[in-house]
Design a protein around this motif. Structure first.
Motif, PDB file in Angstrom:
ATOM      1  N   UNK A  84     -17.470  40.856  23.132  1.00 26.97           N
ATOM      2  CA  UNK A  84     -18.326  39.469  23.192  1.00 26.97           C
ATOM      3  C   UNK A  84     -20.246  40.459  23.217  1.00 26.97           C
ATOM      4  N   UNK A  85     -20.432  41.689  23.810  1.00 25.23           N
ATOM      5  CA  UNK A  85     -21.501  43.025  23.894  1.00 25.23           C
ATOM      6  C   UNK A  85     -20.886  43.093  22.058  1.00 25.23           C
ATOM      7  N   UNK A 133     -15.941  34.577  27.957  1.00 26.44           N
ATOM      8  CA  UNK A 133     -16.709  34.089  29.023  1.00 26.44           C
ATOM      9  C   UNK A 133     -16.984  34.741  30.410  1.00 26.44           C
ATOM     10  N   UNK A 134     -15.418  35.419  30.646  1.00 28.45           N
ATOM     11  CA  UNK A 134     -16.014  35.726  31.887  1.00 28.45           C
ATOM     12  C   UNK A 134     -16.903  36.996  32.153  1.00 28.45           C
ATOM     13  N   UNK A 135     -17.542  36.990  30.504  1.00 31.48           N
ATOM     14  CA  UNK A 135     -19.126  38.257  30.480  1.00 31.48           C
ATOM     15  C   UNK A 135     -20.164  37.801  30.746  1.00 31.48           C
ATOM     16  N   UNK A 136     -19.683  36.342  29.978  1.00 35.51           N
ATOM     17  CA  UNK A 136     -21.484  35.671  29.757  1.00 35.51           C
ATOM     18  C   UNK A 136     -22.476  36.190  30.359  1.00 35.51           C
ATOM     19  N   UNK A 137     -22.416  36.214  32.117  1.00 36.30           N
ATOM     20  CA  UNK A 137     -23.595  36.363  32.264  1.00 36.30           C
ATOM     21  C   UNK A 137     -24.804  37.475  31.996  1.00 36.30           C
ATOM     22  N   UNK A 138     -23.686  38.534  31.961  1.00 40.26           N
ATOM     23  CA  UNK A 138     -23.830  40.262  32.284  1.00 40.26           C
ATOM     24  C   UNK A 138     -24.426  40.491  30.997  1.00 40.26           C
ATOM     25  N   UNK A 172     -29.585  37.534  24.403  1.00 41.84           N
ATOM     26  CA  UNK A 172     -28.970  36.291  23.489  1.00 41.84           C
ATOM     27  C   UNK A 172     -27.971  35.077  24.619  1.00 41.84           C
ATOM     28  N   UNK A 173     -28.982  34.156  24.468  1.00 43.79           N
ATOM     29  CA  UNK A 173     -28.097  32.735  25.334  1.00 43.79           C
ATOM     30  C   UNK A 173     -27.071  32.442  24.801  1.00 43.79           C
ATOM     31  N   UNK A 174     -26.022  32.153  25.338  1.00 48.74           N
ATOM     32  CA  UNK A 174     -24.529  32.121  24.958  1.00 48.74           C
ATOM     33  C   UNK A 174     -24.250  30.595  25.802  1.00 48.74           C
TER      34      UNK A 174
END
Length: 341
Positions: free
Chosen positions: A22-23, A48-53, A60-62
């Protein structure tokens, strides 16, 4: 006020069959000047477990989502953050799945409906029975890289146009189906979303992006941004892409089309040339003019607009050594005959 943001709405990571974290996906999106991406791994939302970070790290909003990957077709679900089980649905039950997506406040779209299916890509070709097209929020009419030259995208664009002609309001978007980034990748298309700038504090950009798709506020391009507004002559109100205009029989409609070749200009190449700019409707081509490959604004006056049903702008020219459709807007809808939605 509406702000047009470039977005990618179909992506994958190592959590399904992608070859990127995701990064890495967010970094590549930022490098391409994208301001929003949708996370749509196959049948999982574990990335999505890492979405906020990741959002904070790369800016970049996800949009949370998932690609339902089944034997009968692939359906993109956006704006949902809880897993919805697709395995209980058969080829005639897709509306039950769409209903569950809508119950979460999300939207459902058909992914690459005409991509080759079995035995090359089992389930990639759309075979679900759609009993009510009103319930389908959007269609991925352009898919993968350099989409407008590909037969499956051309078929999807034609299907979407036919549904518009029947009176349905369904948003058209592009989807890279992004599994990996390579330095020699062909040109991707981008979906610009018209998001509301004056939204409330709790309405994140990702939420506003989903609403833009739901409302048809979208423009698709392989390069420059193409937008338009309409105005009933003698009236000050301006109607944007995705909105309804209700002219009287005797009214004329003034349509202003804007072309912006400066936004994201570093990420595509548009050679100096004469471009074809079309305004189309249910009745076919309303107007065709030739314009330079540079930013500009063009106004077209339509007589008897109530007969048109809908209008959209289309741009044609040469990109990447191909003469093709470069960009198109979603419609402004015109109240009149056969308005179904």
């Amino acid at each position: 006020m509406v702000k047009w943001i470039p977005a990618e709405l179909h992506t994958h990571t190592l959590h399904s069959d992608g070859k990127q974290t995701l990064e890495e996906l967010a970094q590549s999106a930022a490098n391409l000047g994208l301001e929003c991406i949708a996370m749509t791994d196959h049948n999982t939302q574990s990335a999505l477990v890492d979405q906020e970070r990741v959002q904070q790290q790369f800016g970049v909003p996800i949009i949370p989502g998932m690609e339902w990957t089944t034997f009968y077709g692939h359906m993109l679900t956006l704006g949902v953050d809880r897993f919805i089980d697709w395995r209980v649905l058969g080829p005639d039950d897709i509306h039950e799945g769409i209903r569950k997506v809508h119950e979460q406040g999300g939207i459902a779209g058909i992914a690459h409906p005409f991509r080759i299916g079995s035995p090359i890509c089992t389930g990639c070709f759309w075979e679900y029975t759609i009993q009510d097209w009103h319930e389908v929020d959007y269609i991925e009419v352009w898919s993968t890289l350099m989409p407008s030259i590909k037969r499956d995208s051309q078929r999807a664009f034609a299907m979407w146009t036919d549904l518009l002609n029947q009176g349905y309001r369904i948003t058209a978007v592009s989807g890279r189906d992004w599994h990996v980034s390579k330095p020699d990748d062909a040109l991707p298309a981008v979906t610009y979303l018209g998001v509301q700038e004056e939204a409330g504090e709790k309405e994140t950009l990702a939420i506003r992006a989903v609403e833009a798709i739901r409302n048809g506020s979208a423009s698709v391009t392989m390069g420059p941004l193409l937008t338009m507004q309409a105005q009933v002559e003698g009236d000050d109100k301006r109607y944007r892409i995705g909105e309804y205009v209700e002219p009287q029989v005797e009214d004329a409609l003034s349509v202003t089309i804007q072309l912006d070749t400066e936004i994201r200009a570093a990420h595509y190449r548009l050679e100096p040339q004469s471009l074809r700019l079309l305004l189309t409707s249910r009745q076919g081509t309303c107007s065709e003019i030739h314009i330079p490959a540079q930013s500009g604004e063009y106004t077209i006056t339509l007589q008897d607009p109530a007969e048109k049903g809908w209008i959209r702008a289309e741009l044609y020219g040469c990109m990447e050594d191909c003469v093709t459709m470069i960009a198109f807007t979603n419609p402004i809808y015109i109240a009149g005959i056969q308005s179904l939605r």
